[in-house]
Design a protein around this motif. Sequence first.
Motif, short mmCIF file in Angstrom:
data_model
loop_
_atom_site.label_atom_id
_atom_site.label_comp_id
_atom_site.label_asym_id
_atom_site.label_seq_id
_atom_site.Cartn_x
_atom_site.Cartn_y
_atom_site.Cartn_z
N TYR A 1 0.84 -1.20 0.00
CA TYR A 1 0.00 0.00 0.00
C TYR A 1 0.87 1.25 0.00
N ALA A 2 1.83 1.29 0.92
CA ALA A 2 2.70 2.46 1.03
C ALA A 2 3.58 2.60 -0.21
N GLY A 3 4.11 1.49 -0.70
CA GLY A 3 5.00 1.54 -1.85
C GLY A 3 4.31 1.90 -3.15
N SER A 4 3.01 1.66 -3.24
CA SER A 4 2.26 1.93 -4.47
C SER A 4 1.48 3.23 -4.42
N GLY A 5 1.67 4.03 -3.37
CA GLY A 5 0.90 5.25 -3.25
C GLY A 5 -0.58 4.98 -3.05
N GLY A 6 -0.89 3.88 -2.38
CA GLY A 6 -2.28 3.52 -2.12
C GLY A 6 -2.90 2.66 -3.20
N MET A 7 -2.22 2.47 -4.32
CA MET A 7 -2.79 1.71 -5.45
C MET A 7 -2.42 0.23 -5.34
N VAL A 8 -2.77 -0.34 -4.20
CA VAL A 8 -2.36 -1.71 -3.91
C VAL A 8 -3.02 -2.71 -4.85
N ALA A 9 -4.30 -2.50 -5.20
CA ALA A 9 -4.98 -3.42 -6.11
C ALA A 9 -4.37 -3.35 -7.51
N LEU A 10 -3.91 -2.15 -7.91
CA LEU A 10 -3.26 -2.01 -9.21
C LEU A 10 -1.95 -2.80 -9.23
N ALA A 11 -1.19 -2.74 -8.14
CA ALA A 11 0.07 -3.47 -8.06
C ALA A 11 -0.16 -4.97 -8.25
#
Length: 468
Positions: free
Chosen positions: A46-56
């Motif tokens: 979450y932190a590494g993706s700027g909140g875009m965890v589902a996109l990751a």
Amino acid sequence: MHEQNDLARYGYRQELSRLLRFRDLIAYGLVYMVPIAPMAIFGSVYAGSGGMVALAYTIGVVALVFTAFSYAQMVRAFPMSGSVYNYSGRGISPPVGFLAGWVILLDYILVPGLLYLVASVAMHATAPAVPVWLWLLGFVAVNTLVNSVGIRMTAVVTRVMLVGELIVLAAFIAVAGWAIASGKGHFSWAAFYNSDTFTWSVVAGAVSIAVLSFLGFDGISMLAEEAKGGSRQIGRAMAAVLVLAGVLFIAQTWLAAMLVPNPSALLTEGDPNGTAFYDAAQVAGGSWLATLCAVATAVAWGLPNSMVAQVATSRLLYAMARDRQLPAFLSRVSIRRNVPINATLLTGTVSLALGLYMATRSDGITLLSSLINFGAMVAFLVLHVSVVVHHLVRRRSGNLWAHLVMPAVGFAILAYVVVNANIAAQRLGLAWLTLGVIVLAGLYLTGRRPTLSGLAPVQPQQCDVERV
């Protein structure tokens, strides 16, 4: 008999038991990947993706679908244990195979140690009276015993554990969905795209972490000599497991992202305690759901996940030792159990020692995770090259889609992720690869240059594999 003839063509005897059906392979792959794996690393992604965890996780699925396709091409060409080690060694050249096996050893040897450590730390937090080292010892002892009994016992235990994980996941999805519908969370698509934080480099860095959850689908290829139906079943199972797990990963992380109690703090401060997912579960259903998810994650990583990881690691050691590229004692197969017993015991011993050491380091879990991901992705890159070299260059295949376009796209995506991976992981991974080059040079200098049987048809080997 067809599968046995395939092995004989490459100079090997059928020594392992072909007992695994398609459903066993699916259960094995799902357990290895852990349907609830994102719960443990949700905060980091979450932190590494700027909140875009589902996109990751979505990009991770897409990237690895190409990798699964390349695995399917190579397991049909070379239907035997050893995974990328065998595919690149036979598809490109034996020295490349050795280095690929060496690189993926970084993944396979470290994975069980990481799983035992994460599970033991989590269980110690739940039951502080029991020290981390004792949890480690218990997990390793149970799994080594089960895996030493035989592959059928492993399959039965993992199926039971898988059912438990799916029940916990279903409970979270149901409760979280109801909570969001009731207004406890905030419905949003930001977990898939947020214009304020989106950059490709940020998402690629997050994917390099999220890939940890997907590692395991490739472990199915290690069972090529133990599966009924041979290589075709292996390819089908890998693709099915990847898609099924991907859907589950995306669903649970999307729901959790909408329930994070303090999104801005998670973005700026990260998740040093690894509790972000459980905090979201508490918002959804209270402390009972948070505790259920935490304990289920710990047990899943410590027992079924590390159990099948130990199986995959032992099969890689067995395959390399069978080709005299590792010490011969690792190629010994138990007559009674039809398992590579020495490789299984060594994997358990190394995992215990590694877990105990990393438990003394504050960055132990993070360091292991980064190294594992780097080793796996580099091995996947070599796999894609193997498809092109073997099918397109050597065999003059006219199927450009399967043997050029698909592996090229998979290679490009993974290469971008590797470039944007953790700097420490890049350095340590390259150091491990350099050590492999030194070992390879030593093999040449001592007259033991890597060779693989069956590059031209030969009779089954009679002396390279010892039985006990």
